[in-house]
Write an enzyme that holds these catalytic residues in place. Sequence first.
Site, PDB file in Angstrom:
ATOM      1  CE  LYS A 219      -4.361  -1.553   0.024  1.00 38.28           C
ATOM      2  NZ  LYS A 219      -3.375  -0.959  -0.865  1.00 38.28           N
TER       3      LYS A 219
ATOM      4  CB  SER B 187       5.402   0.511  -1.219  1.00 38.14           C
ATOM      5  OG  SER B 187       5.407  -0.795  -0.628  1.00 38.14           O
TER       6      SER B 187
ATOM      7  CB  THR C 203      -0.864   0.120   1.260  1.00 35.89           C
ATOM      8  OG1 THR C 203      -1.813   0.946   0.962  1.00 35.89           O
ATOM      9  CG2 THR C 203      -0.221   0.359   2.384  1.00 35.89           C
TER      10      THR C 203
ATOM     11  N   GLY D 260      -5.563   4.459   8.571  1.00 33.93           N
ATOM     12  CA  GLY D 260      -5.058   3.686   7.336  1.00 33.93           C
ATOM     13  C   GLY D 260      -3.838   2.788   7.996  1.00 33.93           C
TER      14      GLY D 260
END
Length: 180
Positions: free
Chosen positions: A41, A132, A9, A53
Amino acid sequence: MRGDERHSTTILSVRHKGVVAIGGDGQVTIGGTVVKHNARKIRRLHDNRVVVGFSGSTADAFALLERFEAKLKDFQGNMPKAATELAKEWRTDRVLRRLECLMAAVDKEHSLLLSGSGDVLVPDDGIIGIGSGGAMATAAARALIRHSSLDAKAIVEEALRIAAGLCIYTNDQIYVEEVT
């Protein structure tokens, strides 16, 4: 990198002009393969007053979300206290400390980053980016705040789109929640 490593994510939260928005992309990958395009998410907790989140392992995140919801209830919605207590438990509990996840939690007054190493961090500028593409989305959000008239939600959406254009583990299936 192991073949089963998950890059799951990019989450971004922006506090701007009295509004906080938090969003995430929908991509989940295992190794070099995309396995889901539209995962959500972002979750609302505590009667929709707290939005969280998460990045990392989904199962680990759900386990932590349940515990965070319980802590919010225990501390009558006091998010900093609930987050601190969760972080302590996360770090010291033999089972919980193995959970691999980061969480960004926001409400009307607070923006917090929680980690399994016991961190509960308040960003200096009201921006939290995890996952990421988190650093890319954060950089884009900072530029957009300085050089545009966009509101918090539009900044989150555009910054996540910019990150999706750069990070192979981030897509443009974006979901955003606002807390006013």
